[in-house]
Every structure is written in C-alpha cells, then in structure tokens.
Design a protein around this motif. Structure first.
Motif, PDB file in Angstrom:
ATOM      1  N   LEU A   1      16.674   7.999   0.202  1.00  0.00           N
ATOM      2  CA  LEU A   1      15.478   7.243   0.577  1.00  0.00           C
ATOM      3  C   LEU A   1      14.719   7.969   1.682  1.00  0.00           C
ATOM      4  CD1 LEU A   1      17.069   3.672   0.700  1.00  0.00           C
ATOM      5  CD2 LEU A   1      15.869   4.757  -1.212  1.00  0.00           C
ATOM      6  N   PRO A   2      13.397   8.105   1.551  1.00  0.00           N
ATOM      7  CA  PRO A   2      12.623   8.797   2.583  1.00  0.00           C
ATOM      8  C   PRO A   2      12.457   7.936   3.829  1.00  0.00           C
ATOM      9  CG  PRO A   2      11.165   7.973   0.871  1.00  0.00           C
ATOM     10  CD  PRO A   2      12.557   7.693   0.402  1.00  0.00           C
ATOM     11  N   ALA A   3      12.448   8.587   4.978  1.00  0.00           N
ATOM     12  CA  ALA A   3      12.328   7.859   6.246  1.00  0.00           C
ATOM     13  C   ALA A   3      10.964   7.226   6.417  1.00  0.00           C
ATOM     14  CB  ALA A   3      12.615   8.810   7.411  1.00  0.00           C
ATOM     15  N   TRP A   4       9.959   7.714   5.688  1.00  0.00           N
ATOM     16  CA  TRP A   4       8.585   7.234   5.877  1.00  0.00           C
ATOM     17  C   TRP A   4       8.208   6.084   4.945  1.00  0.00           C
ATOM     18  CZ3 TRP A   4       6.701   8.414   1.123  1.00  0.00           C
ATOM     19  CH2 TRP A   4       7.218   9.559   0.476  1.00  0.00           C
ATOM     20  N   SER A   5       9.196   5.524   4.249  1.00  0.00           N
ATOM     21  CA  SER A   5       8.939   4.366   3.390  1.00  0.00           C
ATOM     22  C   SER A   5       9.920   3.258   3.714  1.00  0.00           C
ATOM     23  CB  SER A   5       9.060   4.756   1.917  1.00  0.00           C
ATOM     24  OG  SER A   5       8.922   3.623   1.080  1.00  0.00           O
ATOM     25  N   ASP A   6       9.426   2.019   3.721  1.00  0.00           N
ATOM     26  CA  ASP A   6      10.273   0.861   4.020  1.00  0.00           C
ATOM     27  C   ASP A   6      10.686   0.096   2.772  1.00  0.00           C
ATOM     28  OD1 ASP A   6      10.213   1.264   6.801  1.00  0.00           O
ATOM     29  OD2 ASP A   6       8.286   0.214   6.968  1.00  0.00           O
ATOM     30  N   ARG A   7      10.113   0.437   1.620  1.00  0.00           N
ATOM     31  CA  ARG A   7      10.497  -0.284   0.400  1.00  0.00           C
ATOM     32  C   ARG A   7      10.387   0.653  -0.807  1.00  0.00           C
ATOM     33  NH1 ARG A   7       7.060  -3.805   0.368  1.00  0.00           N
ATOM     34  NH2 ARG A   7       5.877  -3.676  -1.566  1.00  0.00           N
ATOM     35  N   VAL A   8      11.550   1.066  -1.295  1.00  0.00           N
ATOM     36  CA  VAL A   8      11.622   1.942  -2.463  1.00  0.00           C
ATOM     37  C   VAL A   8      12.232   1.158  -3.617  1.00  0.00           C
ATOM     38  CG1 VAL A   8      12.586   4.074  -3.407  1.00  0.00           C
ATOM     39  CG2 VAL A   8      11.874   3.980  -1.005  1.00  0.00           C
ATOM     40  N   THR A   9      11.663   1.331  -4.802  1.00  0.00           N
ATOM     41  CA  THR A   9      12.208   0.678  -5.990  1.00  0.00           C
ATOM     42  C   THR A   9      12.705   1.718  -6.978  1.00  0.00           C
ATOM     43  OG1 THR A   9      10.021   0.595  -7.052  1.00  0.00           O
ATOM     44  CG2 THR A   9      10.714  -1.340  -5.784  1.00  0.00           C
ATOM     45  N   ALA A  10      13.667   1.299  -7.805  1.00  0.00           N
ATOM     46  CA  ALA A  10      14.205   2.121  -8.884  1.00  0.00           C
ATOM     47  C   ALA A  10      13.847   1.477 -10.214  1.00  0.00           C
ATOM     48  CB  ALA A  10      15.718   2.260  -8.752  1.00  0.00           C
ATOM     49  N   GLU A  11      13.563   2.320 -11.199  1.00  0.00           N
ATOM     50  CA  GLU A  11      13.047   1.832 -12.474  1.00  0.00           C
ATOM     51  C   GLU A  11      13.713   2.588 -13.618  1.00  0.00           C
ATOM     52  OE1 GLU A  11       9.221   3.228 -11.553  1.00  0.00           O
ATOM     53  OE2 GLU A  11       9.158   2.014  -9.738  1.00  0.00           O
ATOM     54  N   ALA A  12      14.362   1.878 -14.519  1.00  0.00           N
ATOM     55  CA  ALA A  12      14.960   2.501 -15.699  1.00  0.00           C
ATOM     56  C   ALA A  12      13.885   2.774 -16.738  1.00  0.00           C
ATOM     57  CB  ALA A  12      16.020   1.584 -16.285  1.00  0.00           C
TER      58      ALA A  12
ATOM     59  N   GLU B   1       6.996   1.628  -2.877  1.00  0.00           N
ATOM     60  CA  GLU B   1       6.008   0.597  -3.174  1.00  0.00           C
ATOM     61  C   GLU B   1       5.109   0.283  -1.990  1.00  0.00           C
ATOM     62  OE1 GLU B   1       7.512  -2.936  -4.961  1.00  0.00           O
ATOM     63  OE2 GLU B   1       7.533  -2.016  -6.954  1.00  0.00           O
ATOM     64  N   ASP B   2       5.645   0.360  -0.771  1.00  0.00           N
ATOM     65  CA  ASP B   2       4.799   0.069   0.380  1.00  0.00           C
ATOM     66  C   ASP B   2       3.686   1.100   0.521  1.00  0.00           C
ATOM     67  OD1 ASP B   2       6.788   1.950   0.946  1.00  0.00           O
ATOM     68  OD2 ASP B   2       6.861   1.457   3.076  1.00  0.00           O
ATOM     69  N   VAL B   3       3.986   2.352   0.197  1.00  0.00           N
ATOM     70  CA  VAL B   3       2.974   3.404   0.254  1.00  0.00           C
ATOM     71  C   VAL B   3       1.918   3.175  -0.815  1.00  0.00           C
ATOM     72  CG1 VAL B   3       2.581   5.886  -0.019  1.00  0.00           C
ATOM     73  CG2 VAL B   3       4.581   5.062   1.236  1.00  0.00           C
ATOM     74  N   LEU B   4       2.359   2.829  -2.012  1.00  0.00           N
ATOM     75  CA  LEU B   4       1.425   2.605  -3.112  1.00  0.00           C
ATOM     76  C   LEU B   4       0.539   1.393  -2.854  1.00  0.00           C
ATOM     77  CD1 LEU B   4       0.513   3.528  -5.902  1.00  0.00           C
ATOM     78  CD2 LEU B   4       2.321   2.111  -6.888  1.00  0.00           C
TER      79      LEU B   4
ATOM     80  N   ARG C   1      -4.493   5.303  -4.375  1.00  0.00           N
ATOM     81  CA  ARG C   1      -4.692   6.748  -4.436  1.00  0.00           C
ATOM     82  C   ARG C   1      -3.494   7.514  -3.860  1.00  0.00           C
ATOM     83  NH1 ARG C   1     -10.014   8.634  -5.386  1.00  0.00           N
ATOM     84  NH2 ARG C   1     -11.514   6.932  -5.674  1.00  0.00           N
ATOM     85  N   PHE C   2      -2.562   6.800  -3.251  1.00  0.00           N
ATOM     86  CA  PHE C   2      -1.364   7.446  -2.710  1.00  0.00           C
ATOM     87  C   PHE C   2      -0.244   7.530  -3.751  1.00  0.00           C
ATOM     88  CE2 PHE C   2      -2.465   5.757   1.818  1.00  0.00           C
ATOM     89  CZ  PHE C   2      -3.514   6.665   1.893  1.00  0.00           C
ATOM     90  N   LEU C   3      -0.587   7.376  -5.024  1.00  0.00           N
ATOM     91  CA  LEU C   3       0.428   7.329  -6.079  1.00  0.00           C
ATOM     92  C   LEU C   3       1.309   8.571  -6.080  1.00  0.00           C
ATOM     93  CD1 LEU C   3       1.666   6.022  -8.608  1.00  0.00           C
ATOM     94  CD2 LEU C   3      -0.121   7.161  -9.951  1.00  0.00           C
ATOM     95  N   THR C   4       0.704   9.758  -5.968  1.00  0.00           N
ATOM     96  CA  THR C   4       1.507  10.980  -6.022  1.00  0.00           C
ATOM     97  C   THR C   4       2.517  11.015  -4.885  1.00  0.00           C
ATOM     98  OG1 THR C   4      -0.245  12.234  -7.119  1.00  0.00           O
ATOM     99  CG2 THR C   4       1.429  13.498  -5.943  1.00  0.00           C
ATOM    100  N   ARG C   5       2.093  10.680  -3.673  1.00  0.00           N
ATOM    101  CA  ARG C   5       3.027  10.676  -2.544  1.00  0.00           C
ATOM    102  C   ARG C   5       4.119   9.626  -2.745  1.00  0.00           C
ATOM    103  NH1 ARG C   5       2.159   8.295   2.819  1.00  0.00           N
ATOM    104  NH2 ARG C   5      -0.057   8.191   2.376  1.00  0.00           N
ATOM    105  N   ALA C   6       3.729   8.468  -3.289  1.00  0.00           N
ATOM    106  CA  ALA C   6       4.689   7.385  -3.472  1.00  0.00           C
ATOM    107  C   ALA C   6       5.754   7.704  -4.518  1.00  0.00           C
ATOM    108  CB  ALA C   6       3.960   6.102  -3.872  1.00  0.00           C
ATOM    109  N   LYS C   7       5.477   8.661  -5.410  1.00  0.00           N
ATOM    110  CA  LYS C   7       6.375   8.940  -6.527  1.00  0.00           C
ATOM    111  C   LYS C   7       7.070  10.298  -6.439  1.00  0.00           C
ATOM    112  CE  LYS C   7       6.284   6.668  -9.892  1.00  0.00           C
ATOM    113  NZ  LYS C   7       7.064   5.485 -10.348  1.00  0.00           N
ATOM    114  N   SER C   8       6.851  11.077  -5.364  1.00  0.00           N
ATOM    115  CA  SER C   8       7.206  12.491  -5.432  1.00  0.00           C
ATOM    116  C   SER C   8       8.190  12.980  -4.387  1.00  0.00           C
ATOM    117  CB  SER C   8       5.924  13.335  -5.344  1.00  0.00           C
ATOM    118  OG  SER C   8       5.078  13.068  -6.429  1.00  0.00           O
ATOM    119  N   PHE C   9       8.801  12.086  -3.627  1.00  0.00           N
ATOM    120  CA  PHE C   9       9.761  12.567  -2.635  1.00  0.00           C
ATOM    121  C   PHE C   9      10.960  13.215  -3.335  1.00  0.00           C
ATOM    122  CE2 PHE C   9      10.993   8.127  -3.421  1.00  0.00           C
ATOM    123  CZ  PHE C   9      12.376   8.194  -3.541  1.00  0.00           C
TER     124      PHE C   9
END
Length: 276
Positions: free
Chosen positions: A117-128, A162-165, A170-178
């Motif tokens: 999990l990246p330090a710069w996000s407070d809410r990450v989701t996982a998706e099958a 998700e918090d970034v998105l 427009r932050f989609l790439t950053r939100a999906k690319s760590f």
C-alpha cells in the motif's frame, strides 16, 4: 468448457505447462521452447492441444510450485465501470464506450504479492477481474476474430487508490499505477474461446469474504468487443493484457489476504502489507 491448458512460470524463471493433474517443464512438452512468452503467438486453441500426458517428465503438483507472473506483459489495459451493477453501485453513468486506461509495467507484481500500500493513499481497493492476453499482433480486428488473436485468459487483481481518484477523476493514472498495483497469474489458461466464458463468475474476495461477484454476462462490453475496440485504438501485440473490469471492489489494509476467483480459469491470491 473443454480442455484447459495452463502455462506458468515459477519465481525462478522456469516455464511450465499443465492442468488440474499437475505441471511439467514447458520444454518437455514443447521441445525447443523454454519460455511461456514464446508460445503466446500460437492460437489459443493450438495451445490447448499441447500434450502434457506424453511429456517425458514427471508431473509436479501445482501446490508445490511457487508461481511468478506467467508471461512478460506488454501494454496493460484496464476497463472501468464494465459491469452495469458496479457502475450503479458507484452512482456512475453507464459509459457508451469502454472506459479504458493504461497501467505501467512497473505496477505488476507476482502471484502471492505482496501488494504494498502506498503511503500517500488512505484508501486502496482490490478488484478481481478476468484478463485477456493477446497472442498475435493485430489491428482493426472484428469481434469474430477473437479466437485468432487471443492466446488465453488469466485472473487479475487490480488496485485503485480511491481517495486519490475521488479527489479528481483526472488523477486516474496516479490512482492506478503505484508499484504492485496489479497482480497477474498464477497461469495463462487456454484455449481462448468465447464458449469457455459462458456462465463464468468473477469474485472479489478479501479475508475470505466475498465482497463482490457477477457473471460475465453482466458486462456492458464483453471481451470480444473490448479486443476489437482497442485494436482500433492502437496495434495490439503478443503479451498485451486487457483486464476486463471488476464486479466490485473491497477496501484492503495491512495484513489482509485477497483473492480473485474466475470460474474455470483460476484463482489468484496475494497478501497485503502496509506502507513502509
């Protein structure tokens, strides 16, 4: 669903082919070929004809192998909001064309993870998700050419900050690319025929709880349409992956265990660790 051939790599880089009964080294079944990436250009139905039973090697149970990413990926496409129910859950408008994005290869991690999990996000989701792997360079293909250009299928776990998105779409790439934001494996499953996908259910499982599931017929844009659509955007090449969207996401935290279950294709698992 027919014969299932599974093409895999172990973490030591060795390539294997097998089925429910176990795996043999790829070169023992396909003489002169010692890497999964080399077989991608074969049509999916040809891959399913690889004779594992006649290989001059003893089968190794899959559970005794530690799998890495099954092939060298090229372009990593993701599809957002591709299940009608998921779009409704997020109060999003149904797109009138595939809502696609791309992820860098540095986001890829192997089966088992860990997902960091990246330090710069407070809410990450996982998706099958179900992944479709391209086997032949192609452009402007029709939907009826799906089996001619696709090598096989693979389970995928995709991650989103998700918090970034939510801060700005427009932050989609950053939100999906760590780094470690996508897990692929444990194997490529052939043949790549659409009839194999009938009645397939995809499930997102976090800590043994099914947080979302749906059948592939719940997709707005099915796999053959996704391949045809993106082949008109740019040339698709062997090893390109189109991850076809998720039925729903689950929030993940340090210590969690995540699974992507794709009926008839495989089960992919990964551990989650917190920011370092």
């Amino acid at each position: 669903m027919g014969t299932d051939r599974r093409f895999a790599r172990t973490v030591d880089g060795r390539s294997w082919v097998g089925d429910d009964a176990g795996f043999v080294p790829l070169e023992s079944a396909v003489p002169g070929v010692d890497d999964v990436t080399e077989v991608l250009s074969s049509r999916g139905d040809s891959l399913a004809d690889v004779d594992v039973d006649s290989a001059p090697a003893r089968r190794v149970p899959g559970e005794s192998l530690t799998f890495g990413a099954p092939f060298d990926p090229g372009k990593l496409w993701g599809i957002g909001l591709n299940y009608a129910d998921h779009a409704a859950d997020l109060s999003e408008m149904r797109p009138n064309a595939p809502a696609s994005f791309m992820k860098p290869r540095t986001a890829l991690t192997a089966p088992g993870g860990p997902i960091r999990l990246p330090a710069w996000s407070d809410r990450v989701t996982a998706e099958a998700e179900l992944g479709v792997v391209i086997g032949r360079a192609c452009s402007d293909v029709g939907r009826d050419e799906f089996g001619d250009v696709v090598a096989g299928f693979v389970p995928v776990i995709d991650m989103t900050c998700e918090d970034v998105l939510e801060e700005n779409p427009r932050f989609l790439t950053r939100a999906k690319s760590f780094d470690t934001a996508i897990v692929v494996g444990p194997w490529l499953s052939a043949p790549a025929t659409l009839d194999r996908l009938a009645d397939v259910t995809v499930r997102t499982v976090v800590e043994d709880e099914v947080v979302a599931e749906n059948d592939l017929d719940g997709m707005l844009f099915p796999p053959d349409e996704l391949v045809s659509f993106h082949s008109r955007v740019m040339t698709l090449e062997p090893g390109d992956l189109i991850s076809t969207g998720t039925p729903g996401a689950g929030v993940i935290e340090h210590g969690d265990h995540v699974r992507a279950e794709v009926d008839g294709i495989g089960v992919l698992e990964a551990d989650v660790v917190g920011p370092s």
